[in-house]
Design a protein around this motif. Structure first.
Motif, mmCIF file in Angstrom:
data_model
loop_
_atom_site.group_PDB
_atom_site.id
_atom_site.type_symbol
_atom_site.label_atom_id
_atom_site.label_comp_id
_atom_site.label_asym_id
_atom_site.label_seq_id
_atom_site.Cartn_x
_atom_site.Cartn_y
_atom_site.Cartn_z
ATOM 1 N N TYR A 44 0.848 -1.147 0.000
ATOM 2 C CA TYR A 44 0.015 0.050 -0.056
ATOM 3 C C TYR A 44 0.724 1.330 -0.079
ATOM 4 O O TYR A 44 1.862 1.374 0.795
ATOM 5 C CB TYR A 44 -0.845 -0.046 1.257
ATOM 6 N N ARG A 45 0.733 2.234 -0.838
ATOM 7 C CA ARG A 45 1.528 3.283 -1.028
ATOM 8 C C ARG A 45 0.490 4.585 -0.621
ATOM 9 O O ARG A 45 -0.785 4.784 -1.110
ATOM 10 C CB ARG A 45 1.911 3.669 -2.213
ATOM 11 N N LYS A 46 0.917 5.318 0.077
ATOM 12 C CA LYS A 46 0.265 6.527 0.284
ATOM 13 C C LYS A 46 0.234 7.808 -0.612
ATOM 14 O O LYS A 46 1.479 8.420 -0.702
ATOM 15 C CB LYS A 46 0.613 7.195 1.749
ATOM 16 N N VAL A 47 -0.682 8.066 -1.389
ATOM 17 C CA VAL A 47 -0.647 8.968 -2.637
ATOM 18 C C VAL A 47 -1.490 10.129 -2.513
ATOM 19 O O VAL A 47 -2.676 9.933 -1.995
ATOM 20 C CB VAL A 47 -0.947 8.121 -3.801
ATOM 21 N N LYS A 53 0.865 11.761 -6.252
ATOM 22 C CA LYS A 53 2.150 11.051 -6.040
ATOM 23 C C LYS A 53 2.230 10.517 -4.769
ATOM 24 O O LYS A 53 1.459 10.852 -3.910
ATOM 25 C CB LYS A 53 3.179 12.022 -6.450
ATOM 26 N N GLU A 54 3.157 9.751 -4.514
ATOM 27 C CA GLU A 54 3.508 9.208 -3.155
ATOM 28 C C GLU A 54 3.864 10.261 -2.420
ATOM 29 O O GLU A 54 4.741 10.837 -2.705
ATOM 30 C CB GLU A 54 4.581 7.932 -3.347
#
Length: 389
Positions: A44-47, A53-54
């Motif tokens: 999971y990436r926080k965008v 964008k991350e």
């Protein structure tokens, strides 16, 4: 153990520096998400939705979403400036019986450790006061950005704290109970009580997570490239079947008794039970062939005794005959032949007869002489009569 919060217990005017330590741990097996086609890890990436964008963790803050969807930023400084007396203090507000706490309110559990040497004396004082009163302490504290309710109690020689849900966080069980009116009979309650008594108590230390052990075994087998053995799965819809309650209770009681007593009975076998109040019944009279056998057996006893008596007499006669045979064998063993033994035996008999005849004649002679002597003695001893002049 690593502490997760440092503060103090406020006990009236007494302050006890403490450390908060987790009292429980999670042993469940955790899994990661992967891409099934190539096994790649899914993360999971926080965008940021605006910039697409991350965003790194250092640039991430808190905000409250209003009803219209707008965001109201909240900083750590804003939270720290709030006038909350429990920000760094576990404030005891009351002492109540443990039975007054609803188990539904129980949440996470913690150990409270005395922080430093000066805290040992007030810590021990509070612990012993809780023991003697047999009560628990209700307290308020702040943790992870919110104020919480807690319950303090003694576990061994340590003060433990259970996080409690606020009373308004407990939902009412509306629509959960059966809506249909049901009548339970006394016989069913008696069987339920018997099942409860048979199951009895259990040592909590003997209980363990079977599912977790099965998962760990399966993972180990797959890691070694072995074959995974499939276990039994419950039948579809098995939990919703309508059953005969009385039959199920009776079977449950019997199964529990067999398991508890270790009788090892096969399925379907029921042990015969003799009630204490019952008297022993006299055996029923024998009939038919059994009666005939018994009568014949009793009738045969006199005949059997007669046969035994005859056998004893025959045995005695046989013993005498055996003794004579033994005497003959002994005589034969001295070196005498059969022809020599017979004249010698006759001579011995003749000599014995002569000796007996002589002894008899001597006895008769002695008897005659004794008789004469007895007849003569009175005549000699009689006194003479004197005549007067």
């Amino acid at each position: 153990m690593r502490s997760i919060w440092n503060g103090a217990i406020s006990f009236g005017l007494v302050s006890i520096p403490i450390k908060l330590v987790n009292a429980t741990e999670n042993h469940s097996v955790s899994f990661r998400q992967i891409h099934t086609s190539d096994g790649g890890r899914i993360r999971y990436r926080k965008v940021c939705e605006l910039e697409e964008k991350e965003v790194p963790a250092a640039e991430i803050g808190k905000a409250y979403e209003d009803a219209d969807g707008s965001m109201i930023p909240i900083t750590d400084e804003d939270l720290a400036a709030l006038p909350i007396p429990t920000a760094k203090t576990i404030e005891i507000v009351a002492f109540v019986p443990a039975s007054s706490i609803d188990p539904l309110q129980m949440d996470a559990a913690y150990y409270l450790s005395a922080n430093g040497v000066p805290a040992a004396k007030p810590y021990t004082l509070l612990r012993e006061a809780l023991k003697r009163s047999e009560k628990v302490a209700l307290a308020k504290y702040a943790l992870r950005g919110r104020e919480r309710l807690g319950m303090l109690r003694v576990v061994d020689d340590v003060i433990a704290m259970h996080g409690l849900l606020w009373p308004d966080e407990i939902r009412r069980p509306e629509g959960v109970a059966p809506e249909t009116e049901v009548t339970v009979r006394e016989a069913e309650l008696d069987l339920a009580d018997a099942l409860m008594d048979t199951l009895g108590e259990v040592e909590l230390e003997s209980l363990h997570d079977d599912y977790r052990e099965a998962v760990e075994s399966m993972i180990a087998a797959k890691a070694e490239g072995g074959e995974v053995i499939a276990g039994q799965t419950p039948e579809e819809g098995a939990g919703g079947q309508v059953i005969d309650l009385m039959a199920a209770l009776e079977s449950s009681v019997k199964a529990a008794r067999r398991a508890r007593e270790g009788e090892g009975e096969e399925d379907g076998e029921v042990a015969e039970v003799t009630r204490l109040g019952e008297r022993r019944r006299a055996p029923a009279p024998k009939q038919g062939a059994a009666a005939h056998k018994s009568t014949a057996k009793q009738a045969g006893k006199p005949a059997e005794k007669a046969v035994k008596s005859t056998a004893r007499g025959a045995g005695k006669a046989g013993a005498k005959a055996g003794a004579k045979k033994t005497a003959r064998k002994t005589a034969a063993g001295t070196g005498e032949s059969a022809g020599e033994a017979a004249p010698a035996a006759g001579a011995r008999k003749t000599a014995a007869r002569k000796t007996a005849a002589k002894e008899t004649a001597a006895k008769k002679t002695s008897a005659r002489s004794g008789a004469r002597t007895a007849a003569e003695k009175p005549a000699k001893s009689a006194p003479r009569k004197r005549t007067s002049a």
